[in-house]
Scaffold this motif. Structure first.
Motif, mmCIF file in Angstrom:
data_model
loop_
_atom_site.group_PDB
_atom_site.id
_atom_site.type_symbol
_atom_site.label_atom_id
_atom_site.label_comp_id
_atom_site.label_asym_id
_atom_site.label_seq_id
_atom_site.Cartn_x
_atom_site.Cartn_y
_atom_site.Cartn_z
ATOM 1 N N SER A 167 5.941 -9.121 2.015
ATOM 2 C CA SER A 167 6.516 -8.224 3.357
ATOM 3 C C SER A 167 6.540 -6.835 3.029
ATOM 4 C CB SER A 167 7.644 -9.132 3.823
ATOM 5 O OG SER A 167 8.681 -9.234 2.938
ATOM 6 N N SER A 168 7.097 -6.685 2.241
ATOM 7 C CA SER A 168 7.611 -5.105 1.647
ATOM 8 C C SER A 168 6.187 -4.337 1.279
ATOM 9 C CB SER A 168 8.311 -5.017 0.245
ATOM 10 O OG SER A 168 7.941 -5.956 -0.644
ATOM 11 N N LEU A 169 4.996 -5.119 0.762
ATOM 12 C CA LEU A 169 3.893 -4.503 0.609
ATOM 13 C C LEU A 169 3.219 -4.307 2.198
ATOM 14 C CD1 LEU A 169 1.422 -3.598 -1.131
ATOM 15 C CD2 LEU A 169 0.845 -5.970 -1.525
ATOM 16 N N CYS A 170 3.469 -5.119 2.805
ATOM 17 C CA CYS A 170 2.842 -4.898 4.246
ATOM 18 C C CYS A 170 3.470 -3.945 5.012
ATOM 19 C CB CYS A 170 2.865 -6.156 5.245
ATOM 20 S SG CYS A 170 2.020 -7.787 4.545
ATOM 21 N N LEU A 171 4.691 -3.583 4.833
ATOM 22 C CA LEU A 171 5.553 -2.469 5.250
ATOM 23 C C LEU A 171 5.063 -1.342 4.501
ATOM 24 C CD1 LEU A 171 9.032 -4.356 5.952
ATOM 25 C CD2 LEU A 171 7.367 -3.482 7.572
ATOM 26 N N ALA A 172 4.912 -1.252 3.211
ATOM 27 C CA ALA A 172 4.754 0.017 2.553
ATOM 28 C C ALA A 172 3.424 0.528 2.827
ATOM 29 C CB ALA A 172 4.527 -0.405 0.988
ATOM 30 N N LEU A 173 2.510 -0.579 3.550
ATOM 31 C CA LEU A 173 1.032 -0.150 3.698
ATOM 32 C C LEU A 173 1.052 0.647 4.964
ATOM 33 C CD1 LEU A 173 -0.963 -2.918 2.500
ATOM 34 C CD2 LEU A 173 -1.003 -0.815 1.465
ATOM 35 N N GLY A 174 1.863 0.635 5.843
ATOM 36 C CA GLY A 174 2.407 1.076 7.166
ATOM 37 C C GLY A 174 3.164 2.223 7.304
ATOM 38 N N ILE A 175 3.700 2.782 6.549
ATOM 39 C CA ILE A 175 4.461 3.957 6.405
ATOM 40 C C ILE A 175 3.794 5.081 5.497
ATOM 41 C CG2 ILE A 175 6.756 2.725 6.708
ATOM 42 C CD1 ILE A 175 7.325 3.184 3.451
ATOM 43 N N PRO A 176 4.342 6.436 5.731
ATOM 44 C CA PRO A 176 3.636 7.562 5.024
ATOM 45 C C PRO A 176 3.776 7.651 3.580
ATOM 46 C CG PRO A 176 5.521 8.333 6.426
ATOM 47 C CD PRO A 176 5.381 6.861 6.756
#
Length: 219
Positions: A75-84
């Protein structure tokens, strides 16, 4: 395989086929979870939930995130891919073995510089933070009995207009079954009522994954 709870196998297959597939690094992480943690892999969010969270971070222009409950980092990887590239994620978990695996995949995906991992009780980590708005998004996905405690610490620390997501809020449908009385399901029932009554937010409970509550902190 982790799937959304409410769909038949054929309908779920159609859903997956008509969504952008996970990045290869996410597929590798999911496959390793299946091999190494067959008894715990249920804690990983479903691929379509991961895609939704990536898009949500992008659409909301999220920069700073806190995650409660990290498991092996999907989940943190998914979120990291969505932030600058200058975005930040603070992850909280109590299992160093899982965190070590997560860090390996964060490095592989080229997002490790965005993520700080804290090992220890999440409530302690939260209470050690300044009680000021500092996050654009929060994701709660840890022990269900403590969801209300996490919520109470997180809401003041989310910026106005920011988002709070809470996972497993349908709990495989057990929330509406009066014969189900485990600590976890009672924790989720209590949390759902608590969050709905919180006038600082507006929210919707979505039938994504095992139930995903999406709240927006009012301005």
């Amino acid at each position: 395989m982790i799937t959304s709870e409410i769909f038949s196998p054929k309908l779920y297959e159609y859903l997956v086929e008509h969504s952008t597939p996970p990045a290869s690094v996410l597929q590798e992480l999911a496959a390793e979870n299946e091999r190494r943690h067959p008894d715990s892999v249920i804690m990983q969010i479903s691929p379509e939930q991961g895609r939704f969270m990536t898009l949500l971070a992008q659409l909301s222009h999220t920069r700073d995130i806190i995650e409660i409950g990290t498991f092996t980092g999907y989940s943190s990887l998914c979120l990291a891919l969505g932030i600058p590239d200058d975005g930040t994620i603070l992850t909280c978990d109590i299992n160093e073995e899982w965190a070590s695996m997560a860090r390996r995949y964060w490095e592989k995906a080229g997002v490790a510089h965005k993520i700080t991992s804290r090992i220890g009780p999440a409530v302690d980590t939260l209470r050690a933070l300044p009680r000021d708005p500092m996050f654009d998004m929060a994701f709660i996905d840890a022990d269900k009995q403590s969801y209300i405690d996490y919520w109470n610490e997180i809401v003041p620390r989310v910026r106005p207009g920011g988002l709070i997501l809470a996972d497993n809020t349908l709990y495989a449908g057990e929330v509406i079954d009066p014969t189900k009385t485990s600590d976890a399901v009672q924790g989720i029932r209590g949390f759902n009522d608590h969050a709905l009554a919180d006038e600082r937010v507006e929210l919707v409970l979505l039938s994504v994954g095992d139930g995903l509550t999406l709240a927006r902190k009012k301005n």
